[in-house]
Design an enzyme around this catalytic site. Sequence first.
Site, mmCIF file in Angstrom:
data_model
loop_
_atom_site.group_PDB
_atom_site.id
_atom_site.type_symbol
_atom_site.label_atom_id
_atom_site.label_comp_id
_atom_site.label_asym_id
_atom_site.label_seq_id
_atom_site.Cartn_x
_atom_site.Cartn_y
_atom_site.Cartn_z
ATOM 1 N N VAL A 1 -2.530 -2.735 -2.482
ATOM 2 C CA VAL A 1 -3.756 -2.554 -1.700
ATOM 3 C C VAL A 1 -4.482 -1.284 -2.109
ATOM 4 O O VAL A 1 -5.715 -1.265 -2.216
ATOM 5 C CB VAL A 1 -3.430 -2.540 -0.193
ATOM 6 C CG1 VAL A 1 -4.628 -2.076 0.633
ATOM 7 C CG2 VAL A 1 -2.995 -3.931 0.275
ATOM 8 N N GLU A 2 -3.747 -0.218 -2.358
ATOM 9 C CA GLU A 2 -4.375 1.055 -2.686
ATOM 10 C C GLU A 2 -5.017 1.064 -4.072
ATOM 11 O O GLU A 2 -6.156 1.524 -4.225
ATOM 12 C CB GLU A 2 -3.345 2.188 -2.588
ATOM 13 C CG GLU A 2 -2.912 2.523 -1.176
ATOM 14 C CD GLU A 2 -4.021 3.155 -0.353
ATOM 15 O OE1 GLU A 2 -4.959 3.748 -0.946
ATOM 16 O OE2 GLU A 2 -3.958 3.059 0.881
ATOM 17 N N THR A 3 -4.301 0.599 -5.090
ATOM 18 C CA THR A 3 -4.795 0.760 -6.471
ATOM 19 C C THR A 3 -4.578 -0.467 -7.348
ATOM 20 O O THR A 3 -4.638 -0.357 -8.565
ATOM 21 C CB THR A 3 -4.111 1.966 -7.144
ATOM 22 O OG1 THR A 3 -2.689 1.744 -7.175
ATOM 23 C CG2 THR A 3 -4.407 3.259 -6.411
#
Length: 363
Positions: free
Chosen positions: A149-151
């Site tokens: 989700v982040e990167t």
Amino acid sequence: MMRPFLLQLLILSPLAFVGCASQPNQEGAPIFRGSALGSSSVQGDFAHAPGVDAFIQRMQRKHGFSPAQTAAILSRAQRRESIINLMDRQAPRRSTGPNGAWTRYRAKFLTDASISNGVQFWRRHESALARASAHYGVPSEYIVAIIGVETRYGGFVGKTSILDALATLSFAYPRRADYFTSELEEFLVMARDEGIDPTQPEGSFAGAMGLCQFMPSSFRDYAVDFTGDGHRNLWHPEDAIGSVANYFKQHGWRAGQGVAVRANVAPGASVGLMKTGFDTRYGLGELAARGVVPAGSLSSMGEVSLLQLDAVGGYQYWIGLHNFYVITRYNHSSYYAMAVHQLAQAIRARHSGLPSVRLSSVW
């Protein structure tokens, strides 16, 4: 996210001494060596900017940076108007009624490609994930899902200079200057301690770093050297994996317990009048009395939260357990935590040999 990000964004939203050229390690993360710094007066975009002199004194008083060292670093930072514009766009928009916001948000992260890429990331780093899960008690799929989700599993760690981002928000964005000045302080200390050039690391427009998008204060408190090479490098997958697991552990993750379960709402129940969100607290008996019961078994008998998701076709209701709240310590959003939870479940199913799992099965 943040706290790694601490901006509580619904959408993603993810190192220092001035020196010589960078040299990538085996995972492509730069490692830097320091060199002497020069003049004690700040030049360039932040010359005479409000707060700069106080910051230089703060770095000397608290951390032993000479005025010349701090001034030389700030002289190399650039004020970026684009960062200010992006920050101004983050103000949340109030919804006047159901509009399918959760369905749209979910679609950004739960795709066939994101699940497949998560499985591939897991297989590439199977040993590190198993070690982190055993040591910290956090299931591998949740570590993978956070990084996804982040990167996008390290594919999009950001291209903004961390120094430029934090200096711009410290000295040219008064609304959040106190917070970002503290993050700039932590960043320069991190850079000194790790022996890297502060002008080189790139990340998000708000200064989040690496595969797991930690802010510098989260680096200080939660980043770990999971490779054993003597450095905490959030651009290295193994250090990122260990750091995410440690972050959850330090925020109270309960090993062996669940995260969330769908709720069945009885016809005519007054659920629309109840407060909802990750920070609500209800007993299961109280929810049952109001016509809300879990659709599946629960691993916890403590207090739970009542979650309302604005999906296409009507509201969905979920019961959030303690570990759901722990995920929101990464990013203070029920949608974010639910996206992480559902992506983790989908990755786990496919990794376990169920390639035909449908996205609808993790709703």
